[in-house]
Design an enzyme around this catalytic site. Structure first.
Site, mmCIF file in Angstrom:
data_model
loop_
_atom_site.group_PDB
_atom_site.id
_atom_site.type_symbol
_atom_site.label_atom_id
_atom_site.label_comp_id
_atom_site.label_asym_id
_atom_site.label_seq_id
_atom_site.Cartn_x
_atom_site.Cartn_y
_atom_site.Cartn_z
ATOM 1 N N LYS A 1 0.807 -1.220 0.000
ATOM 2 C CA LYS A 1 0.000 0.000 0.000
ATOM 3 C C LYS A 1 0.842 1.272 0.000
ATOM 4 O O LYS A 1 0.322 2.354 -0.254
ATOM 5 C CB LYS A 1 -0.971 -0.008 1.175
ATOM 6 C CG LYS A 1 -1.939 -1.171 1.177
ATOM 7 C CD LYS A 1 -2.866 -1.210 -0.022
ATOM 8 C CE LYS A 1 -3.968 -0.216 0.074
ATOM 9 N NZ LYS A 1 -5.109 -0.576 -0.819
ATOM 10 N N SER B 1 -2.939 -12.429 3.311
ATOM 11 C CA SER B 1 -3.315 -12.247 1.902
ATOM 12 C C SER B 1 -2.172 -12.727 1.014
ATOM 13 O O SER B 1 -2.420 -13.336 -0.040
ATOM 14 C CB SER B 1 -3.675 -10.789 1.601
ATOM 15 O OG SER B 1 -2.582 -9.929 1.835
HETATM 16 C C1 LIG Z 1 -2.604 -7.193 3.611
HETATM 17 C C2 LIG Z 1 -3.282 -6.689 2.388
HETATM 18 N N1 LIG Z 1 -3.362 -7.489 1.336
HETATM 19 C C3 LIG Z 1 -3.985 -7.104 0.210
HETATM 20 C C4 LIG Z 1 -4.570 -5.854 0.084
HETATM 21 C C5 LIG Z 1 -5.336 -5.507 -1.153
HETATM 22 O O1 LIG Z 1 -4.782 -4.527 -1.974
HETATM 23 P P1 LIG Z 1 -5.693 -3.624 -2.898
HETATM 24 O O2 LIG Z 1 -6.340 -2.593 -2.017
HETATM 25 O O3 LIG Z 1 -4.751 -3.032 -3.884
HETATM 26 O O4 LIG Z 1 -6.732 -4.494 -3.535
HETATM 27 C C6 LIG Z 1 -4.491 -4.987 1.159
HETATM 28 C C7 LIG Z 1 -5.103 -3.670 1.094
HETATM 29 O O5 LIG Z 1 -5.162 -2.913 2.043
HETATM 30 C C8 LIG Z 1 -3.839 -5.406 2.354
HETATM 31 O O6 LIG Z 1 -3.766 -4.602 3.425
#
Ligand SMILES: Cc1ncc(COP(=O)(O)O)c(C=O)c1O
Length: 310
Positions: free
Chosen positions: A44, A276
């Protein structure tokens, strides 16, 4: 536009793309972009930098003006790094369900953090309704402070950061030799931006969204399990700048799989990353094991953040 020369902002982006040969020995190959190496510990940082630079360039944000946003932690850390470097006071609202480690990091970065009680989630499991409650507080505070409200879910900078940065970096590091891109979706900035760029280079690159099992709304399924461990993603609604034509498929990952792959990446690869990231690698392996791609297929994914945040 801030002066990026020599400061921490020059450390955002240009992360390595590495093969994960221990956790997946074939068919094909998983390549992971190490986004936890950004100064705020997650992908981010890229969106934070693009959004603030763009706001300054457009005159939507003036030097020294306060900045306000709702965050699950990572956007907040990215904004904290960027706002510290450029001299903007930052206030963040956050659902109480996000990990306390994130709150600590943000407060130590000098941010004012306002915790918002959960609506229907529980600690460690943040739902769409929890997020909406934190957004309402952020909007109110930004008006009170005369602040620039980041609004990451609606801000075009979230997608542009990845269309102009992450996507081209992946293409260059893979030498244009990749078959698929797989990533979990929060605001959708990463998926939409990277997929747009990769498909502009080669329309046949398969782009798959990773969704929590039981909250696979992008696949058109009903939400049967709004709570899950894949923090920062899978909010149970389609994000505002979602582009359905870019998604070739959705791959569901269960909590058990995310926890297992979190552990495997740490122990087998030395990559201590968040859930994630773990879900992304799990989904990349599922795609390769489905044998729908060739035996030498290369699937690129992203390790979104560090495991130290959980
Ligand atoms: C740990 C984590 N993984 C994935 C994402 C997803 O990214 P995006 O907002 O670009 O879809 C975020 C977004 O805040 C996140 O904090």
């Amino acid at each position: 536009m801030g002066d990026r020369q020599g400061g921490v902002l020059t450390a955002i982006g240009d992360t390595p793309l590495v093969p994960l040969h221990k956790v997946h020995r074939g068919p094909g190959e998983v390549l992971a972009k190490l986004e936890f190496l950004n100064p705020g510990g997650s992908i981010k940082d890229r969106a934070a930098l693009k959004i603030i630079e763009r706001a300054l360039a457009r005159g939507d944000l003036v030097p020294g003006q306060p900045v306000v946003e709702m965050t699950s932690g990572n956007m907040g850390a990215g904004l904290a790094v960027v706002c510290a470097a450029l001299g903007h006071p930052l206030t963040l609202t956050m659902s109480e369900g996000n990990s306390p480690a994130r709150v600590k990091i943000l407060r130590e970065l000098g941010v004012e953090v306002i915790l918002v009680p959960q609506v229907d989630g529980e600690p460690g499991k943040v739902t769409g309704a929890d997020i909406a409650a934190a957004v309402d507080v952020a909007k109110r505070i930004s008006v009170e402070q005369g602040a620039y409200y980041v609004d990451q879910f609606n801000n075009p900078g979230s997608v542009l950061a990845h269309e102009e940065g992450t996507g081209p970096e992946i293409w260059a590091a893979a030498d244009g030799d990749l078959d698929a891109f797989v990533v979990a979706v929060g605001s959708g900035g990463t998926f939409v931006g990277v997929s747009r760029y990769l498909k502009s280079r080669h329309p046949s690159i398969l782009c798959a969204a990773v969704e929590p099992a039981g909250a696979a709304v992008l696949a058109g399924k009903p939400v049967t399990k709004p709570q899950h461990v894949i923090q920062g993603t899978g909010y149970g609604s389609v994000p505002p700048h979602w582009q359905p034509d870019l998604m070739d498929e959705s791959i569901a990952v269960t909590d058990e799989e995310a926890v297992l792959w979190h552990r495997r990446l740490a122990v087998e690869e030395g990559l201590y990353v968040g859930y994630s990231a773990a879900a992304n690698v799990c989904a990349a392996v599922k795609l390769l094991e489905s044998r729908r791609l060739g035996p030498d297929a290369r699937v690129v994914t992203v390790l979104c953040d560090t495991g130290l945040k959980y």
